[in-house]
Design an enzyme around this catalytic site. Structure first.
Site, PDB file in Angstrom:
ATOM      1  N   ASP A  93     -16.911   7.753   6.561  1.00  0.00           N
ATOM      2  CA  ASP A  93     -16.462   7.714   7.950  1.00  0.00           C
ATOM      3  C   ASP A  93     -17.127   8.830   8.756  1.00  0.00           C
ATOM      4  OD1 ASP A  93     -14.911   9.567   6.388  1.00  0.00           O
ATOM      5  OD2 ASP A  93     -13.595   9.815   8.114  1.00  0.00           O
ATOM      6  N   GLU A  94     -17.126   8.654  10.053  1.00  0.00           N
ATOM      7  CA  GLU A  94     -17.525   9.660  11.033  1.00  0.00           C
ATOM      8  C   GLU A  94     -18.869  10.328  10.706  1.00  0.00           C
ATOM      9  OE1 GLU A  94     -13.617  11.165  13.277  1.00  0.00           O
ATOM     10  OE2 GLU A  94     -13.853  12.079  11.292  1.00  0.00           O
ATOM     11  N   ILE A  95     -19.895   9.518  10.537  1.00  0.00           N
ATOM     12  CA  ILE A  95     -21.253  10.069  10.452  1.00  0.00           C
ATOM     13  C   ILE A  95     -21.664  10.461  11.868  1.00  0.00           C
ATOM     14  CG2 ILE A  95     -23.642   9.647   9.821  1.00  0.00           C
ATOM     15  CD1 ILE A  95     -21.672   9.733   7.470  1.00  0.00           C
TER      16      ILE A  95
END
Length: 596
Positions: free
Chosen positions: A353-355
């Site tokens: 998640d959340e790259i």
């Protein structure tokens, strides 16, 4: 490999017959708490038949007979036998039932399991049937289940049908509802709670108490978000430096022995422990041991004067693994092997998640790759292509956050993630993300931040925040909380996780999880943040949130949740209250519609 398991249709066969009026009891000049024929069980069973509300006394020598003598079940049987004999729960609303002084005492509960060898895994049968004979119809109750895990659910139901009456100048009696039959089974096979132990550390005792509370609520998956950018508390045999250097300290780590204890405790309570090592983002804590494999580590998360789009992280604590460095995968393969040995759970949560584009862009190696015509999507695809096969080779179904496919900035093509080995967990955009994921053919776990994030509504943890510097009378904007407001138990209870899906799409919804992220939570607030709001999730995923007419049953659930919270507190879980005690003692007076 994940194989979708058909869910039984929702049963509307509740048949609890309540006494037509409350009975006022006068004692020593004041009115005692109200009385009712309702017996509270949480989560509400799918089918409960009780033609004549009555109760019988439980023998002081009451025993639970485990016919199969299964290891995990035997432990549960001993636990529940002790609980039934010693709990002496006094309901907030006294059940007013027919109790015959001449009726024989209930002496035994016999537990019989048809398939005692079924392992605790996704989709295992958790159904059970519980029969408690009517007065003068026998002295033994019976609990039958296909598996050990269904029997555990039935034992919990039996324990909640027991209460204490008397005391003072009267003998203290243990009573149990009688002439009753329950058939029960969950609507959804995945019913979970996520706990983040990276932002703040939680001692083993707190984790075990949480798992015990989950079992009592018939939840079956403890999603353990163990590591993140803030700390790496997991002491792995093959890579000990990650914890020795990346944890908050020697007394804030989980050893292999700790993991074994937690997993074993979970088995004894019918709760799977699903581990998550979030990668390639959220890995700043790895840089203390291996700075060469972590991009943008130890940098300020939102450089002064830059736009939000150019941030290096979505919260303080920067660092992404560098997928273009071979050593990244050398370390990850050892971690995967350790995790497979430590956790028997067939699901492995790999994060993704959340790259944040800004983090990878400041790394010289990745920046050169981009300058040569590469893309950030290709960087992530290299990471997934290099790690996904390793996890599958360890006989794991891989769970990713929805971002791996749905993140508009950095994502991969669905062609590299086959749905038969992949599950996606949604957290953004409510039912819209769920619809997008199942439309692609993926099984899904729902954890919508709009409904299921337990940390929301407590402000934000960043300092020097101008969001709080507002003129009097202006909109406080949820006090700076990105996912505010606070998610009440009603918000959680009323959410339908298959909303907007057709029948085939709904079959891909495995269930849901509430999540306690720990930026602003630690052991001092754990129980109150989790309970009883997580109980609301538990009932909706076990038997739904609607009555036999298809109407939402949140009004009826309020009194039962009050009672269940009271019992949880007596069991040592410091659940927060949902109403003043006055409301419970005055039924109907706290409703928005006056009682008739």
């Amino acid at each position: 490999m994940y194989t979708p398991t058909p869910r039984p249709p929702y049963s509307s066969s509740y048949s609890i017959h309540l006494v037509s009026a409350f009975i006022a009891l006068i004692n020593l000049g004041y009115i005692t708490p109200p009385v009712s024929a309702q017996i509270n069980v949480w989560p509400k069973p799918r089918s409960l038949s009780w033609p004549t509300p009555q109760a019988v006394r439980i023998s002081p020598a009451f025993a639970i007979n485990d016919v199969n003598s299964c290891p995990n079940l035997s432990t549960a049987v001993k636990r529940y036998q002790t609980l039934v004999r010693s709990e002496k729960h006094r309901p907030l609303v006294t059940p007013a039932l027919n109790i015959s002084d001449s009726a024989p005492l209930l002496q035994t509960l016999t537990v019989l399991v048809a398939d005692p060898g079924s392992p605790l895994q996704h989709g295992v049968d958790e159904s059970y049937t519980l029969r408690i004979p009517a007065a003068n119809r026998g002295t033994g109750a019976n609990l039958t289940a296909k598996t050990v895990w269904g029997a555990m659910r039935g034992l919990e139901t039996f324990s909640q049908l027991v209460w204490a009456w008397g005391g003072g100048d009267r003998p203290l009696l243990l009573l149990v509802a009688s002439g009753l039959e329950v058939w029960d089974a969950p609507l959804f096979p995945h019913r979970g709670l996520l706990l983040d132990t990276s932002r703040n550390y939680y001692p083993i005792a707190d984790i075990l108490r949480t798992i015990e509370g989950m079992s009592a609520n018939k939840l079956n998956v403890f999603h353990w978000h163990i590591t993140d950018s803030q700390s790496f508390p997991l002491l792995l045999p093959s890579e000990p430096d990650l914890a020795l250097k990346g944890s908050y300290g020697p007394d804030m780590m989980y050893s292999a022995a700790d993991i074994h204890r937690i997993v074993r405790f979970g088995l004894d309570h019918g709760v799977r422990v699903l581990p998550e090592i979030d990668t390639p983002g959220h890995t700043g804590s790895w840089a203390v041991a291996y700075p060469e494999i972590v991009a943008c580590a130890n940098m300020f998360w939102w450089p002064a004067g830059s736009d939000w789009a150019d941030r290096l992280a979505s919260e303080p604590g920067t660092g992404h693994l560098n997928p273009l460095i071979p050593k990244t995968y050398e370390i990850l393969r050892k971690i995967f092997s350790d995790m497979a040995n430590l956790f028997p759970e067939q699901f492995y949560h790999a994060g993704a998640d959340e790259i944040i584009p800004g983090c990878w862009k400041v790394d010289p190696t990745i920046n050169k790759f981009l300058s040569d015509g590469g893309t950030l999507n290709q960087v992530l695809e290299k990471f997934i292509n290099s790690t996904f096969p390793d996890l599958v080779s360890l006989n794991r179904t891989v769970v990713y956050w929805e971002d791996v496919l749905l993140n508009p900035d950095v994502n991969v093509s669905p062609t590299i993630l086959p749905p038969d080995h992949t599950i996606l967990q949604t957290w953004n955009n409510g039912p819209n993300s769920t619809k997008r994921v199942v439309s692609l053919g993926y099984p899904v776990i729902v954890s919508s931040a709009d409904y299921y994030y337990l940390d929301c509504g407590h402000g934000d943890f960043v300092g020097n925040d101008s969001q709080y510097d507002l003129p009097p009378g202006s909109d406080p904007r949820n006090g700076g909380s990105w996912c505010g407001p606070f998610k009440t138990w009603q918000t959680i209870y009323n959410y339908d996780i298959t909303y907007g899906l057709n029948e085939e799409e709904s079959k891909l919804v495995l269930g849901g999880e509430v999540a306690l992220w720990s930026e602003q939570a630690d052991p001092t607030v754990l129980d109150a943040r989790v309970w009883p709001r997580t109980s609301a999730l538990a009932e909706t995923l076990w038997s739904g949130n609607r009555d036999e007419k298809g109407m939402k049953r949140y009004a009826e659930a309020t009194d039962r949740l009050n009672e269940w919270r009271h019992r949880m507190v007596n069991r040592g879980i410091k659940a927060e209250p949902i109403q003043p005690l006055w409301c419970i003692r005055n039924p109907g007076m706290c409703n928005t519609v006056h009682p008739i």
